[in-house]
Scaffold this motif. Structure first.
Motif, mmCIF file in Angstrom:
data_model
loop_
_atom_site.group_PDB
_atom_site.id
_atom_site.type_symbol
_atom_site.label_atom_id
_atom_site.label_comp_id
_atom_site.label_asym_id
_atom_site.label_seq_id
_atom_site.Cartn_x
_atom_site.Cartn_y
_atom_site.Cartn_z
ATOM 1 N N LEU A 171 -13.866 22.802 41.963
ATOM 2 C CA LEU A 171 -13.081 23.466 42.845
ATOM 3 C C LEU A 171 -13.737 24.740 43.411
ATOM 4 O O LEU A 171 -13.785 25.125 44.487
ATOM 5 N N PHE A 172 -14.311 25.674 42.442
ATOM 6 C CA PHE A 172 -15.057 26.957 42.546
ATOM 7 C C PHE A 172 -16.318 26.751 42.302
ATOM 8 O O PHE A 172 -16.648 26.121 41.286
ATOM 9 N N VAL A 173 -17.335 27.610 42.642
ATOM 10 C CA VAL A 173 -18.487 28.178 41.894
ATOM 11 C C VAL A 173 -18.056 29.626 41.466
ATOM 12 O O VAL A 173 -17.742 30.364 42.371
ATOM 13 N N TRP A 174 -17.860 29.473 40.258
ATOM 14 C CA TRP A 174 -17.677 30.959 39.537
ATOM 15 C C TRP A 174 -18.877 31.643 39.011
ATOM 16 O O TRP A 174 -19.552 30.987 38.148
ATOM 17 N N ALA A 177 -20.970 37.526 34.759
ATOM 18 C CA ALA A 177 -22.120 37.746 33.723
ATOM 19 C C ALA A 177 -23.283 37.490 34.176
ATOM 20 O O ALA A 177 -24.039 36.925 33.548
ATOM 21 N N GLY A 178 -23.606 37.269 35.488
ATOM 22 C CA GLY A 178 -25.007 36.871 36.007
ATOM 23 C C GLY A 178 -25.081 35.288 36.030
ATOM 24 O O GLY A 178 -26.316 34.731 36.039
ATOM 25 N N LYS A 179 -23.952 34.669 35.467
ATOM 26 C CA LYS A 179 -24.483 33.133 35.633
ATOM 27 C C LYS A 179 -23.162 32.342 36.444
ATOM 28 O O LYS A 179 -22.234 32.849 36.661
ATOM 29 N N ASN A 180 -23.729 31.196 36.886
ATOM 30 C CA ASN A 180 -22.910 30.476 37.690
ATOM 31 C C ASN A 180 -22.252 29.230 37.075
ATOM 32 O O ASN A 180 -23.064 28.647 36.241
ATOM 33 N N TYR A 181 -21.058 28.806 37.344
ATOM 34 C CA TYR A 181 -20.359 27.782 36.678
ATOM 35 C C TYR A 181 -19.836 27.084 37.865
ATOM 36 O O TYR A 181 -19.663 27.412 38.957
ATOM 37 N N TRP A 182 -19.390 25.744 37.515
ATOM 38 C CA TRP A 182 -18.537 24.967 38.364
ATOM 39 C C TRP A 182 -17.128 24.954 37.379
ATOM 40 O O TRP A 182 -17.291 24.869 36.360
ATOM 41 N N ILE A 183 -16.156 24.988 38.169
ATOM 42 C CA ILE A 183 -14.810 25.199 37.718
ATOM 43 C C ILE A 183 -13.952 24.212 38.354
ATOM 44 O O ILE A 183 -13.848 24.207 39.660
ATOM 45 N N ALA A 205 -16.155 40.217 38.452
ATOM 46 C CA ALA A 205 -16.949 41.469 38.391
ATOM 47 C C ALA A 205 -16.937 42.078 36.864
ATOM 48 O O ALA A 205 -17.789 42.845 36.566
ATOM 49 N N GLU A 206 -15.749 41.990 36.077
ATOM 50 C CA GLU A 206 -15.596 42.472 34.832
ATOM 51 C C GLU A 206 -15.642 41.442 33.673
ATOM 52 O O GLU A 206 -15.269 41.751 32.580
ATOM 53 N N GLY A 207 -15.792 40.410 34.131
ATOM 54 C CA GLY A 207 -15.427 39.167 32.972
ATOM 55 C C GLY A 207 -16.699 38.981 31.832
ATOM 56 O O GLY A 207 -17.663 39.502 32.133
ATOM 57 N N LYS A 208 -16.497 38.014 31.080
ATOM 58 C CA LYS A 208 -17.579 37.715 30.180
ATOM 59 C C LYS A 208 -17.976 36.068 30.379
ATOM 60 O O LYS A 208 -17.288 35.442 30.817
ATOM 61 N N ALA A 209 -19.333 35.875 29.993
ATOM 62 C CA ALA A 209 -19.731 34.759 30.170
ATOM 63 C C ALA A 209 -19.070 33.627 28.983
ATOM 64 O O ALA A 209 -18.725 34.095 28.163
ATOM 65 N N VAL A 210 -19.078 32.395 29.335
ATOM 66 C CA VAL A 210 -18.152 31.473 28.717
ATOM 67 C C VAL A 210 -19.181 30.353 28.276
ATOM 68 O O VAL A 210 -20.182 30.046 29.100
ATOM 69 N N LYS A 236 -14.302 32.210 52.188
ATOM 70 C CA LYS A 236 -15.005 31.482 50.954
ATOM 71 C C LYS A 236 -15.443 32.262 49.796
ATOM 72 O O LYS A 236 -15.752 31.543 48.654
ATOM 73 N N TYR A 237 -15.346 33.736 50.043
ATOM 74 C CA TYR A 237 -16.009 34.488 48.804
ATOM 75 C C TYR A 237 -14.826 35.380 48.440
ATOM 76 O O TYR A 237 -13.996 36.088 49.390
ATOM 77 N N PHE A 238 -14.426 35.321 47.084
ATOM 78 C CA PHE A 238 -13.532 36.236 46.627
ATOM 79 C C PHE A 238 -14.218 37.120 45.482
ATOM 80 O O PHE A 238 -15.320 36.698 44.843
ATOM 81 N N GLU A 239 -13.629 38.129 44.909
ATOM 82 C CA GLU A 239 -13.888 38.959 43.848
ATOM 83 C C GLU A 239 -12.784 39.357 43.271
ATOM 84 O O GLU A 239 -11.823 39.770 43.523
ATOM 85 N N TRP A 240 -13.001 39.572 41.858
ATOM 86 C CA TRP A 240 -12.095 39.774 41.126
ATOM 87 C C TRP A 240 -12.323 40.855 40.202
ATOM 88 O O TRP A 240 -13.635 41.220 39.554
ATOM 89 N N THR A 241 -11.406 42.202 40.120
ATOM 90 C CA THR A 241 -11.686 43.212 39.441
ATOM 91 C C THR A 241 -10.238 43.574 38.679
ATOM 92 O O THR A 241 -8.920 43.133 39.239
ATOM 93 N N LYS A 242 -10.256 44.280 37.501
ATOM 94 C CA LYS A 242 -8.891 44.574 36.906
ATOM 95 C C LYS A 242 -8.067 45.528 37.870
ATOM 96 O O LYS A 242 -6.929 45.664 37.687
ATOM 97 N N GLU A 243 -8.747 46.643 38.462
ATOM 98 C CA GLU A 243 -8.271 47.644 39.256
ATOM 99 C C GLU A 243 -7.282 47.057 40.336
ATOM 100 O O GLU A 243 -6.160 47.439 40.611
ATOM 101 N N HIS A 244 -7.973 46.100 41.244
ATOM 102 C CA HIS A 244 -7.353 45.461 42.670
ATOM 103 C C HIS A 244 -7.160 44.259 42.135
ATOM 104 O O HIS A 244 -6.448 43.520 43.337
ATOM 105 N N GLY A 245 -7.473 43.390 41.417
ATOM 106 C CA GLY A 245 -6.916 42.068 41.222
ATOM 107 C C GLY A 245 -8.170 41.185 42.248
ATOM 108 O O GLY A 245 -9.155 41.572 42.243
#
Length: 306
Positions: A171-174, A177-183, A205-210, A236-245
């Motif tokens: 569904l997404f390219v996620w 932490a500098g790595k891309n995943y398919w989600i 922007a603030e998550g950890k690699a899985v 097509k492009y989103f960003e996530w932060t703890k401050e603004h969601g």
């Protein structure tokens, strides 16, 4: 009466009689045996050796066990059973060693993302005897690939191994932490294999690699899915932060803060109203915040004319 009492008293007071001791005769010698001082010669008797004897019974070899017709008829079922057992053992040996019963290339069905060669390599059944293939073991091995939601394995004689797969749809390219995943739609991380068909890209922007097969940040994922369900034509492009969601840049150039996944449909409706008003008033804004309660925006000050 008085005489009887006196007699009884005398009987009670009488002392017991003493036993007589034998008198020793004076001058009698005691019976003592005197031994001579000379040593007695020792006579040695020769030992006789006893030998053990054993009787060995050798088996009697019979070259012709069926001396008579009666013996042959009595032993015929045993002989037939022995011959049949030898034939069965030979057939089993030929069956387990014939090339006809060895698996060549497993047949993979239902895969579109993962190549069949990769599935066959993970299964580990290439070149195995078909009688030693365990479908449950193969299913568990193929399920280690996170791209598959379900796997079923069937074995067919003489040497066919079929692997039916149900793949996860990305569904997404996620990016995190500098790595891309398919989600996929369940939030499961997979190995990226290019771009997804819809082109949606989310950057945490603030998550950890899985690890592959694990779930990503649920807050960011739920917000992105809720926005796509409420706004099909979203950028097509989103960003996530703890401050603004969840944050995106609208087509007119300003940032939009959506916050969390709650009331996403109302936020999209409010964005349309605010955008219409801003365009009508010809205002230039830096951002529109929809995640902090009532929507508000920050206007960019006009540059002073020279």
């Amino acid at each position: 009466m008085s005489s009887r009492r006196q007699d009884s008293k005398k009987a009670e007071t009488e002392t017991p009689r003493r036993t007589r001791r034998k008198r020793q005769v004076v001058g009698a010698t005691s019976r003592v045996r005197v031994l001579s001082a000379e040593p007695r010669p020792q006579t040695s008797t020769p030992r006789t050796q006893k030998r053990a004897t054993f009787d060995i019974a050798a088996p009697r070899l019979v070259l012709n066990p069926w001396r008579t017709t009666r013996d042959w008829k009595a032993s015929r079922p045993k002989f037939a059973a022995a011959v049949l057992m030898v034939v069965l053992l030979g057939a089993l040996y030929a069956m387990f060693n014939a090339d006809l019963f060895f698996v060549g290339e497993p047949v993979v069905i239902g895969n579109k993302i993962v190549p069949s060669q990769e599935v066959a390599q993970v299964s580990g059944m290439r070149g195995w005897n078909i009688f030693f293939v365990e479908p449950r073991v193969v299913e568990n091995a193929v399920r280690t690939l996170p791209e598959f939601k379900d796997v079923q394995v069937y074995v067919t004689l003489p040497n066919t191994l079929e692997i039916y797969t149900t793949e996860r749809e990305p569904l997404f390219v996620w990016e995190v932490a500098g790595k891309n995943y398919w989600i996929d739609k369940d939030g499961i991380a997979m190995r990226p294999r290019g771009m997804v068909h819809n082109g949606w890209h989310v950057r945490d922007a603030e998550g950890k690699a899985v690890k592959y097969g694990e779930r990503i940040n649920p807050d960011a994922f739920n917000a992105a899915v809720s926005l796509l369900n409420a706004w099909k034509e979203a950028p097509k492009y989103f960003e996530w932060t703890k401050e603004h969601g969840l944050t995106l840049r609208e087509e007119h150039g300003w940032l939009v803060y959506f916050g969390s996944a709650s009331q996403m449909q109302d936020k999209v409706t409010a964005l349309n109203i605010v955008t219409t008003q801003l365009l009508k008033d010809k205002r230039t804004v830096a951002f529109v915040d929809l995640g902090s309660g009532l929507p508000y925006y920050q206007e960019i000050a006009a540059k002073p004319s020279k």
